[in-house]
Design a protein around this motif. Structure first.
Motif, PDB file in Angstrom:
ATOM      1  N   SER A 375       1.031  -1.233   0.143  1.00  0.00           N
ATOM      2  CA  SER A 375      -0.118   0.024   0.076  1.00  0.00           C
ATOM      3  C   SER A 375       0.875   1.424  -0.144  1.00  0.00           C
ATOM      4  O   SER A 375       0.353   2.388  -0.305  1.00  0.00           O
ATOM      5  CB  SER A 375      -1.016   0.206   1.298  1.00  0.00           C
ATOM      6  N   GLY A 376       1.993   1.165   0.316  1.00  0.00           N
ATOM      7  CA  GLY A 376       2.993   2.219   0.505  1.00  0.00           C
ATOM      8  C   GLY A 376       2.800   2.783   1.784  1.00  0.00           C
ATOM      9  O   GLY A 376       3.594   3.865   2.275  1.00  0.00           O
ATOM     10  N   GLY A 377       2.160   2.014   2.819  1.00  0.00           N
ATOM     11  CA  GLY A 377       2.226   2.360   4.380  1.00  0.00           C
ATOM     12  C   GLY A 377       3.063   1.313   5.090  1.00  0.00           C
ATOM     13  O   GLY A 377       3.883   0.842   4.551  1.00  0.00           O
ATOM     14  N   THR A 411      -6.935   6.356  -2.460  1.00  0.00           N
ATOM     15  CA  THR A 411      -5.397   6.063  -2.781  1.00  0.00           C
ATOM     16  C   THR A 411      -4.866   7.448  -2.921  1.00  0.00           C
ATOM     17  O   THR A 411      -5.202   8.169  -4.048  1.00  0.00           O
ATOM     18  CB  THR A 411      -4.940   4.904  -3.606  1.00  0.00           C
ATOM     19  N   THR A 415       1.271   7.677  -1.360  1.00  0.00           N
ATOM     20  CA  THR A 415       1.300   6.156  -1.069  1.00  0.00           C
ATOM     21  C   THR A 415       1.550   5.577  -2.266  1.00  0.00           C
ATOM     22  O   THR A 415       2.305   4.558  -2.102  1.00  0.00           O
ATOM     23  CB  THR A 415       0.200   5.613  -0.069  1.00  0.00           C
ATOM     24  N   GLN A 418       5.058   5.925  -3.331  1.00  0.00           N
ATOM     25  CA  GLN A 418       5.687   5.125  -2.472  1.00  0.00           C
ATOM     26  C   GLN A 418       5.828   3.546  -2.622  1.00  0.00           C
ATOM     27  O   GLN A 418       6.859   2.774  -2.609  1.00  0.00           O
ATOM     28  CB  GLN A 418       5.524   5.445  -0.916  1.00  0.00           C
ATOM     29  N   VAL A 544       8.224   6.670   4.073  1.00  0.00           N
ATOM     30  CA  VAL A 544       6.973   5.938   4.548  1.00  0.00           C
ATOM     31  C   VAL A 544       6.914   5.893   6.126  1.00  0.00           C
ATOM     32  O   VAL A 544       5.724   6.185   6.532  1.00  0.00           O
ATOM     33  CB  VAL A 544       7.298   4.264   4.429  1.00  0.00           C
ATOM     34  N   THR A 547       4.570   8.977   6.768  1.00  0.00           N
ATOM     35  CA  THR A 547       3.508   9.138   6.145  1.00  0.00           C
ATOM     36  C   THR A 547       2.378   8.667   7.380  1.00  0.00           C
ATOM     37  O   THR A 547       2.404   7.894   8.255  1.00  0.00           O
ATOM     38  CB  THR A 547       3.333   8.174   5.088  1.00  0.00           C
TER      39      THR A 547
END
Length: 694
Positions: A375-377, A411, A415, A418, A544, A547
């Motif tokens: 997810s980029g998280g 979204t 993210t 990332q 990340v 975020t």
């Protein structure tokens, strides 16, 4: 409860002290005065128990002077004077003194409380090697043929198998042994702990030689850990004869293997150290570790020898006041060591546990590919890093990681960017699937207002997206003969912050399930700093970490910022992880968790400890702590267990616990939270304000 919430004794703690007074050889009057001065200081500062060195009233180095009647009578008188003085002191004190019993002389510890001598404990093991010749003057405990001794005109309990209760302090039962007693293969305190002693005390003289101080630390630490007890150790300091030996005055307090306090060595003056011992924690550990109870059964005959002596002290003193703050470091981040070296060691071990577990699962199943949603998280980033290292260990190409980022209606560009950068960094097989068309089909099938152009962002709207992502991942795993790697963490499982049956809840194997959010943050940073998956990439990993944590399921209103911020709903993870640790690991009542949190997270300018080396985003007052703990308790005990009863396999990584129904946590899915919330209601809404000008 509210009236004394801020007193450490209310929450199962007891303040103990260890004194190292200056002494003069063969001068009991001087030695008793120094001892009494430290005992009074200990009482003023709220201690319930204070211990002093071996043969402290006479000095240890009297040698053949112990055969002199004048010295022994002076020691008797000094002991009597301390007993009289104790009538006004709200604590028990333990002093070392030679005691005549019949035609024998014993090296003893006298327990004094409430104006009287409560009991006398003789030394069990007398060293007769190296520089020690104690059998020349003293007899060992088992030479005694009586269980009482006449002191101060009354018969006093005498023997090595005495336990002392301080009824004013719940859970405080202590045992005393003397110096060499703890150096033997099975110390007397081992049986005393099985007999219920929560605090073990050692009066020592112990001359110093090179390396001995470090060994004392090991000895005391291990004995406290084996016995699940606190251990107080004191040794002789300034004033003992240096004819053939030297003295450093080392004093220690350990609790279950953890150092709480230590003295400065080689001081010229008397000194006193304090520690707040968590008696409730020790009791909980003994209940949890069922082999402790099994040991009681196996050593019943030894335990049956002990007598329990009641030590009443005056009902007064600082430890009964409304406010007696905790003088003990309580880390804000219990899952993450504050010391940078220990933190790196922790991260290295946790990371390798996760990697090894995944390697075993893939090796055993014969599967060579994994599917993961990125997810980029934070959580999916760390899970992806674990997958990369596992492929390296298996000598498989990282292309065998089939990573998918699946943008939906909410979204963010950040993210998504990332996620793309992370997949490129790792070198996996990167793919992108826009789930909006399939979500729209589902919403149309449901007759959801959003499919008709209305901005209806309800739970169904959110879960359709989460469900579509999971459905894709499982079908992709089927298609590619792979397994789906879960990304949800321990904190989310505790709070129920996961949709039932979807990606943050369900997978074929979850590498993060017993890792709390606060630790995952440091794991990702550690991977970046140590180049675990390559020298480059720290920039994207730092991005990340910066975020905001969000499920990104509801479209934002401006500047691409997320509409949802997880912590605004379930509370800050840094505080909820604190609540989780003390609830899951020790089973503490909410009122005690709040007390600890107030000490750890409150105003540090008035606190007993400096700011942690770890950076905290916020500071919380008692009202914040109480509100967020209420959120945690209801979600943990009432709302979320049904999700935890069917989570996938995952490796346990720490003693802080896991929530697997096959491992650490078994609970009914339909329990209530009322008793926990009722206990929380006993916590005051605010801390007392300090006096003006303080």
């Amino acid at each position: 409860m509210k009236e004394r919430f801020f007193n450490l004794y209310t929450h199962g703690f007891a303040r103990v002290a260890v004194g190292v007074p200056r002494c003069r050889v063969a001068d009991p009057v001087f030695n008793a005065a120094e001892t009494l001065a430290l005992a009074r200081e200990a009482a003023e500062k709220g201690a319930a128990l204070v211990a002093f060195p071996e043969l402290g009233l006479s000095a240890y180095t009297c040698d053949d002077l112990f055969r002199q009647k004048a010295l022994l009578e002076a020691c008797d008188e000094a002991l009597r004077s301390l007993a009289e003085a104790s009538a006004s002191l709200p604590l028990a004190m333990i002093v070392g003194v030679p005691v005549r019993v019949g035609h024998s002389l014993f090296n003893c510890a006298a327990v004094i409380a409430g104006g009287r001598i409560a009991g006398v404990v003789p030394k069990s093991y007398l060293p007769n090697y190296g520089e020690f010749y104690e059998p020349r003057q003293f007899s060992a405990a088992d030479c005694a043929r009586t269980d009482t001794v006449s002191l101060g005109g009354e018969d006093v309990p005498f023997g090595a198998s005495l336990l002392f209760d301080l009824p004013q302090v719940e859970g405080l039962r202590f045992h005393v042994e003397i110096c060499e007693d703890v150096w033997v293969p099975i110390p007397p305190s081992s049986f005393a702990a099985l007999g219920g002693a929560s605090v073990l005390v050692n009066l020592s003289a112990s001359n110093v030689v090179v390396g001995k101080a470090g060994y004392r630390h090991q000895l005391v630490s291990q004995q406290s850990a084996r016995c699940l007890a606190a251990y107080l150790y004191t040794s002789a300091g300034k004033g003992e004869s240096t004819t053939d030996m030297a003295w450093d005055g080392q004093a220690l307090v350990y609790e279950n293997g953890e150092l709480l306090a230590h003295s400065e060595r080689f001081l010229d003056d008397s000194q006193l150290i304090f520690a707040d011992v968590d008696l409730e924690r020790l009791a909980q550990e003994r209940i949890r570790q069922t082999t402790f109870g099994d040991s009681i059964r196996r050593h019943h005959d030894e335990i049956a020898k002990f007598r329990v002596i009641r030590c009443d002290v005056p009902q007064a003193g600082a430890w009964e006041s409304p406010v007696l703050p905790l003088a003990r470091r309580v880390e804000r981040f219990p899952y993450v060591p504050a010391d940078s070296k220990r933190r790196d060691e922790r991260c290295n071990e946790v990371y390798n546990i996760q990697v090894q577990a995944l390697v075993q699962r893939l090796s055993q199943s014969g599967i060579k590919k994994v599917v993961i949603g990125v997810s980029g998280g934070l959580d999916s980033t760390h899970a992806l890093l674990v997958c990369a290292k596992a492929m390296d260990r298996l000598a498989l190409p990282r292309a065998n990681i089939l990573a998918y980022t699946m943008p939906g209606f909410a979204t963010s560009e950040r993210t998504l960017r990332q996620a793309r950068q992370l997949m490129a960094l790792v070198g996996c097989t990167a793919s992108e699937i826009d789930i909006r068309p399939s979500c729209m089909q589902m919403l149309e099938d449901l007759g959801h207002p959003y499919s008709e152009g209305k901005a209806e962002y309800d739970v169904t709207f959110e879960n359709v997206q989460a469900g579509e992502r999971t459905n894709h991942l499982f079908r992709l795993a089927n298609f590619n003969h792979a397994i789906v790697i879960g990304t949800g963490d321990l904190s989310e499982l505790a709070l129920g912050w996961c949709t039932y049956g979807v990606g943050d809840h369900m997978s074929h194997y979850n590498v993060n399930a017993s890792v709390p959010k606060t630790l995952i943050t440091h794991l990702v940073r550690w991977v970046a700093e140590t180049g675990q998956i390559g020298e480059s990439g720290s920039e994207v990993l730092e991005a990340v970490l910066d975020t905001d944590i969000s499920p990104e399921l509801i479209p934002g209103k401006a500047n691409g910022a997320p509409e949802q911020k997880t912590e605004s709903v379930i509370g800050p993870y840094e505080l909820q992880d604190f609540n989780l640790y003390y609830t899951l690991r020790f089973g503490f009542a909410p009122s005690k968790v709040a007390f600890l949190a107030q000490h750890a997270w409150g105003d540090r300018e008035r606190g007993a400890w400096p700011e942690s080396a770890l950076v905290a985003r916020n500071q919380y007052d008692l009202a914040d702590i109480k509100r967020n703990l209420g959120i945690f308790l209801d979600r943990f005990f009432r709302q979320s267990q049904f999700k935890r009863t069917c989570i996938p396999n995952a490796p346990k990584v720490g003693s802080g616990g896991s929530l697997s129904p096959r491992g650490d946590w078994r609970a009914p899915s339909d329990s209530e939270s009322v008793v926990w919330l009722a206990d929380l209601a006993r916590v005051p809404d605010a801390a007392p304000q300090p006096p003006a000008g303080s």
